[in-house]
Design a protein around this motif. Sequence first.
Motif, PDB file in Angstrom:
ATOM      1  N   ILE A  52       0.972  -1.360   0.255  1.00 52.10           N
ATOM      2  CA  ILE A  52      -0.340   0.094   0.626  1.00 52.10           C
ATOM      3  C   ILE A  52       0.714   0.975   0.280  1.00 52.10           C
ATOM      4  CG2 ILE A  52      -1.112   1.275   1.528  1.00 52.10           C
ATOM      5  CD1 ILE A  52      -2.702  -0.934   2.294  1.00 52.10           C
ATOM      6  N   GLY A 236      -5.866  -0.219  -2.342  1.00 59.86           N
ATOM      7  CA  GLY A 236      -4.783  -0.339  -2.008  1.00 59.86           C
ATOM      8  C   GLY A 236      -5.558  -1.532  -0.381  1.00 59.86           C
ATOM      9  N   SER A 263      -7.344  -5.484   7.029  1.00 61.30           N
ATOM     10  CA  SER A 263      -7.408  -4.782   5.067  1.00 61.30           C
ATOM     11  C   SER A 263      -8.991  -4.310   5.701  1.00 61.30           C
ATOM     12  CB  SER A 263      -7.215  -6.048   4.557  1.00 61.30           C
ATOM     13  OG  SER A 263      -8.190  -7.105   3.875  1.00 61.30           O
TER      14      SER A 263
END
Length: 298
Positions: A52, A236, A263
């Motif tokens: 990311i 991302g 995430s």
Amino acid sequence: MTVKMEASEGGMPHNTLMIYGIVVAVVGTYLTYLNVVTGIAVFSFFGGIAAIAALWWGSDTIKHLCSYGLGTGVPSAGMVAFGSGAIAMIAGTKFGLASPIVTLILAAILGAVIGYIANSIINMNIPVMVTSLMEMAVVGAMTMLGFAAMCTGTFMFSGLVVGGMTLSMEPSAGAAGGAQTFLVTVLPEFAGSLIGGAALAVIFFLGAMALQHPFNACLGPNESQDRTLMLAIEVGFLSMFVVAVMSYAFLDLVSATVGVAISLIGWFYSYKQYIALSKRDAYDWLDAKPIREVGGDQ
């Protein structure tokens, strides 16, 4: 002849973004080595954070490169970044603990060569072409390396190509007394690995889309750096979520679930921030009061 379309001015200087992106990408990738040190794979999610960071930096690089045109080069820039980055990433993983550093160096060299060809041989004549393609090749390589490390728990070549081991037993010469003996051989399995099972191809496209989307979506007369970068973080984390789901095939249940949880939390937060920044910019552009939503403050 090239015509530059001005993108957003101000904000964080690009070189500062690049330094932050490189440092976090390299350090985050190395933090996945804690899996080896501790004997558990729960630290694999650091690879996703590293990826990311690279995408965050890369979205600003794409903005600088693709402002020399109409924005139609944004998707192709993402593919060039990951096409060259994939070569550097696979070659770089052969160097053991030095793999992240070697990957970065190889990607920069490859990107410089591609940039030189584009500018000096194809005559695209874009002032930032060479440096931008150098950066994007590094972004592509570090993103793929980070996601690969998150998916498998390692950034070394053997862990990316070997999916497991099988035992092969073959009869051997009889022992004294007529007893039957067998020759046992341990054979590596490649089809179930990240590369052998083509999971790396999924990572390729996840990263390429995440790299090209932020500026492509925010491109316009009121494009702002913080909104574009926040969208880069959001997509991302969304890509990181897919990689985390894929990691169930390679990691233990707990380690993969940690990646999924982080995430999702990161995506939810960054998505809310991106929507808030989008409303802010829409309000400023229209010079009107925000639309009041039911149950909301605005």
